[in-house]
Scaffold this active site. Structure first.
Site, PDB file in Angstrom:
ATOM      1  N   ARG A  81       0.744  -1.166  -0.300  1.00  0.00           N
ATOM      2  CA  ARG A  81      -0.179  -0.048   0.357  1.00  0.00           C
ATOM      3  C   ARG A  81       1.041   0.665  -0.087  1.00  0.00           C
ATOM      4  O   ARG A  81       0.323   2.032  -0.455  1.00  0.00           O
ATOM      5  CB  ARG A  81      -0.672  -0.096   0.886  1.00  0.00           C
ATOM      6  CG  ARG A  81      -2.065  -0.954   0.402  1.00  0.00           C
ATOM      7  CD  ARG A  81      -3.105  -1.363   2.755  1.00  0.00           C
ATOM      8  NE  ARG A  81      -3.054  -0.092   3.065  1.00  0.00           N
ATOM      9  CZ  ARG A  81      -4.553   0.875   3.278  1.00  0.00           C
ATOM     10  NH1 ARG A  81      -5.320   0.489   2.775  1.00  0.00           N
ATOM     11  NH2 ARG A  81      -4.577   1.908   3.876  1.00  0.00           N
ATOM     12  N   SER A  82       2.028   1.051   0.785  1.00  0.00           N
ATOM     13  CA  SER A  82       2.943   2.335   0.599  1.00  0.00           C
ATOM     14  C   SER A  82       3.554   2.727  -0.724  1.00  0.00           C
ATOM     15  O   SER A  82       3.967   3.768  -1.268  1.00  0.00           O
ATOM     16  CB  SER A  82       3.976   1.893   1.216  1.00  0.00           C
ATOM     17  OG  SER A  82       3.581   2.014   2.563  1.00  0.00           O
ATOM     18  N   ARG A 115       2.356  13.403  -9.642  1.00  0.00           N
ATOM     19  CA  ARG A 115       1.688  14.576  -9.237  1.00  0.00           C
ATOM     20  C   ARG A 115       3.362  15.127  -9.774  1.00  0.00           C
ATOM     21  O   ARG A 115       2.492  16.596 -10.137  1.00  0.00           O
ATOM     22  CB  ARG A 115       1.601  14.702  -8.046  1.00  0.00           C
ATOM     23  CG  ARG A 115      -0.085  14.423  -7.551  1.00  0.00           C
ATOM     24  CD  ARG A 115      -0.989  15.804  -8.158  1.00  0.00           C
ATOM     25  NE  ARG A 115      -2.524  14.870  -8.191  1.00  0.00           N
ATOM     26  CZ  ARG A 115      -2.893  14.405  -8.714  1.00  0.00           C
ATOM     27  NH1 ARG A 115      -3.164  14.180  -9.883  1.00  0.00           N
ATOM     28  NH2 ARG A 115      -4.654  14.160  -8.359  1.00  0.00           N
ATOM     29  N   HIS A 172       3.232  15.452 -13.859  1.00  0.00           N
ATOM     30  CA  HIS A 172       1.742  16.801 -13.824  1.00  0.00           C
ATOM     31  C   HIS A 172       2.706  17.947 -13.894  1.00  0.00           C
ATOM     32  O   HIS A 172       2.154  18.868 -14.280  1.00  0.00           O
ATOM     33  CB  HIS A 172       0.838  16.882 -13.302  1.00  0.00           C
ATOM     34  CG  HIS A 172      -0.340  15.914 -13.595  1.00  0.00           C
ATOM     35  ND1 HIS A 172      -1.515  15.118 -12.406  1.00  0.00           N
ATOM     36  CD2 HIS A 172      -0.655  14.415 -14.584  1.00  0.00           C
ATOM     37  CE1 HIS A 172      -1.576  14.313 -12.684  1.00  0.00           C
ATOM     38  NE2 HIS A 172      -1.103  14.184 -14.192  1.00  0.00           N
ATOM     39  N   SER A 211       8.292   4.064   2.948  1.00  0.00           N
ATOM     40  CA  SER A 211       8.545   2.401   4.294  1.00  0.00           C
ATOM     41  C   SER A 211       8.068   2.872   5.380  1.00  0.00           C
ATOM     42  O   SER A 211       8.690   3.118   5.788  1.00  0.00           O
ATOM     43  CB  SER A 211      10.241   1.926   3.855  1.00  0.00           C
ATOM     44  OG  SER A 211      10.588   0.559   3.905  1.00  0.00           O
ATOM     45  N   GLY A 212       7.206   1.836   6.044  1.00  0.00           N
ATOM     46  CA  GLY A 212       6.723   2.505   7.478  1.00  0.00           C
ATOM     47  C   GLY A 212       8.105   1.393   8.639  1.00  0.00           C
ATOM     48  O   GLY A 212       8.534   2.164   8.542  1.00  0.00           O
ATOM     49  N   SER A 213       8.649   0.359   7.921  1.00  0.00           N
ATOM     50  CA  SER A 213       9.509   0.132   8.730  1.00  0.00           C
ATOM     51  C   SER A 213      11.020   0.103   8.616  1.00  0.00           C
ATOM     52  O   SER A 213      11.629   0.186   9.138  1.00  0.00           O
ATOM     53  CB  SER A 213       9.393  -1.540   8.185  1.00  0.00           C
ATOM     54  OG  SER A 213      10.226  -2.159   7.457  1.00  0.00           O
ATOM     55  N   GLY A 214      11.240   1.061   7.415  1.00  0.00           N
ATOM     56  CA  GLY A 214      12.434   0.997   6.363  1.00  0.00           C
ATOM     57  C   GLY A 214      13.167  -0.310   6.407  1.00  0.00           C
ATOM     58  O   GLY A 214      14.930  -0.163   6.295  1.00  0.00           O
ATOM     59  N   GLU A 215      13.196  -1.603   6.084  1.00  0.00           N
ATOM     60  CA  GLU A 215      13.353  -2.742   6.799  1.00  0.00           C
ATOM     61  C   GLU A 215      12.945  -3.486   5.868  1.00  0.00           C
ATOM     62  O   GLU A 215      13.668  -4.948   5.878  1.00  0.00           O
ATOM     63  CB  GLU A 215      13.501  -3.769   7.897  1.00  0.00           C
ATOM     64  CG  GLU A 215      13.693  -2.715   9.339  1.00  0.00           C
ATOM     65  CD  GLU A 215      14.935  -2.470   9.028  1.00  0.00           C
ATOM     66  OE1 GLU A 215      15.882  -3.227   8.398  1.00  0.00           O
ATOM     67  OE2 GLU A 215      16.072  -1.207   9.888  1.00  0.00           O
ATOM     68  N   THR A 216      12.034  -3.302   4.406  1.00  0.00           N
ATOM     69  CA  THR A 216      11.992  -3.702   3.697  1.00  0.00           C
ATOM     70  C   THR A 216      13.231  -3.976   3.023  1.00  0.00           C
ATOM     71  O   THR A 216      13.701  -3.433   1.373  1.00  0.00           O
ATOM     72  CB  THR A 216      10.511  -3.031   2.842  1.00  0.00           C
ATOM     73  OG1 THR A 216       9.404  -2.537   2.998  1.00  0.00           O
ATOM     74  CG2 THR A 216       9.965  -4.277   1.261  1.00  0.00           C
ATOM     75  N   SER A 248      -2.444   1.016   8.262  1.00  0.00           N
ATOM     76  CA  SER A 248      -3.251   1.608   7.785  1.00  0.00           C
ATOM     77  C   SER A 248      -3.158   3.636   7.846  1.00  0.00           C
ATOM     78  O   SER A 248      -2.867   4.816   7.248  1.00  0.00           O
ATOM     79  CB  SER A 248      -4.703   1.863   8.055  1.00  0.00           C
ATOM     80  OG  SER A 248      -5.243   0.531   7.700  1.00  0.00           O
ATOM     81  N   GLU A 257      -0.378   4.723   6.020  1.00  0.00           N
ATOM     82  CA  GLU A 257      -0.264   4.621   4.506  1.00  0.00           C
ATOM     83  C   GLU A 257      -1.118   6.329   4.027  1.00  0.00           C
ATOM     84  O   GLU A 257      -1.269   6.520   3.574  1.00  0.00           O
ATOM     85  CB  GLU A 257      -0.936   3.464   4.202  1.00  0.00           C
ATOM     86  CG  GLU A 257       0.508   2.668   4.733  1.00  0.00           C
ATOM     87  CD  GLU A 257      -0.755   1.030   4.429  1.00  0.00           C
ATOM     88  OE1 GLU A 257       0.212   0.048   4.634  1.00  0.00           O
ATOM     89  OE2 GLU A 257      -2.406   1.189   4.533  1.00  0.00           O
ATOM     90  N   ASP A 312       0.973  14.769  -0.763  1.00  0.00           N
ATOM     91  CA  ASP A 312       0.045  15.192  -1.579  1.00  0.00           C
ATOM     92  C   ASP A 312       0.548  17.098  -0.735  1.00  0.00           C
ATOM     93  O   ASP A 312       0.710  18.021  -1.631  1.00  0.00           O
ATOM     94  CB  ASP A 312      -1.263  15.431  -1.728  1.00  0.00           C
ATOM     95  CG  ASP A 312      -2.299  14.477  -2.373  1.00  0.00           C
ATOM     96  OD1 ASP A 312      -1.253  14.098  -3.381  1.00  0.00           O
ATOM     97  OD2 ASP A 312      -2.773  13.631  -2.233  1.00  0.00           O
TER      98      ASP A 312
END
Length: 185
Positions: free
Chosen positions: A46-47, A57, A60, A86-91, A149, A152, A160
C-alpha cells in the site's frame, strides 16, 4: 461504532499524526526534489500505491519522475533522488535500492515510521511519520486501524502536501498541471 464514526476517528488520527511531522525535514525534501535531475520513487504494498500517486503529481508538474520497477524507468544517476516510502524502513528490496543509490552517489530520502532503520541510516533526508508499526512492535502511537493504515493514509496526504509546497515554490497552478494529465483514457 458506525462507519461514519470510524471515519471521523480516522480523520482525527491522521490530523494528530501530521501535526507531529518535522517542517525542517519536509523543506529539505522539497529542496532536494527541486535540485534533482530525475526523481525516482519506490515503495512496497500500500505504501507503494501512495508512492505511485506522488510520482503522478510530480509528472503533472513537469518534473522528470519515475516509479522504480516500471519498464519505462531509466537508470538512476548521481544527480538524481530516490525517495522511498517504507513504514518499517527494513523491506529487503527497498534496502537494496537504497544501497544501490548510495553506491551511485544519488540522494536518498525516506518517508518512514522508523528513521533509525536501515533505510533511514542510509538516507540523506528522513521524514518521520509518527504512526504505529504494522505488526508486532509496541508503540506510543495508538490507532483504531489495522496494520499500517494510519501510516499509509498520512503518507498520501503528506505527499499531496509536498506537491502543494513544490507548486508554491515553482509558481505553478493546477490549470497548468492539468495540461499534462493523461488524455488517452
Amino acid at each position: 461504532m458506525t462507519t461514519l464514526k470510524y471515519a471521523t476517528e480516522i480523520v482525527k488520527e491522521v490530523d494528530r499524526t501530521i501535526g507531529q511531522i518535522t517542517e525542517e525535514d519536509s523543506e529539505r525534501l522539497v529542496d532536494r526534489i527541486l535540485e534533482a535531475r530525475k526523481v525516482f520513487v519506490a515503495g512496497a504494498g500500500r505504501s507503494g500505491f501512495m508512492a505511485k500517486s506522488f510520482v503522478m503529481r510530480l509528472m503533472h508538474m513537469g518534473l522528470d519522475a519515475y516509479v522504480v520497477g516500471e519498464t519505462v524507468t531509466p537508470s538512476l544517476q548521481e544527480d538524481d533522488i530516490l525517495i522511498i516510502a517504507s513504514g518499517s524502513g527494513e523491506t529487503k528490496s527497498l534496502v537494496s535500492m537504497a544501497e544501490k543509490a548510495k553506491s551511485i552517489d544519488a540522494t536518498v530520502a525516506v518517508v518512514t515510521i522508523s528513521p533509525e532503520s536501515t533505510i533511514g541510516r542510509l538516507s540523506d533526508v528522513a521524514i518521520k511519520i509518527p504512526a504505529k508499526p504494522k505488526a508486532g512492535a509496541d508503540s506510543d502511537y495508538k490507532t483504531i486501524q489495522p496494520m499500517g493504515s494510519l501510516f499509509e493514509q498520512t503518507l498520501l496526504l503528506y505527499f499531496d502536501a509536498t506537491i502543494l509546497r513544490i507548486m508554491s515554490k515553482k509558481g505553478l497552478e493546477s490549470g497548468v498541471m492539468y495540461g499534462r494529465h493523461a488524455n488517452l483514457e
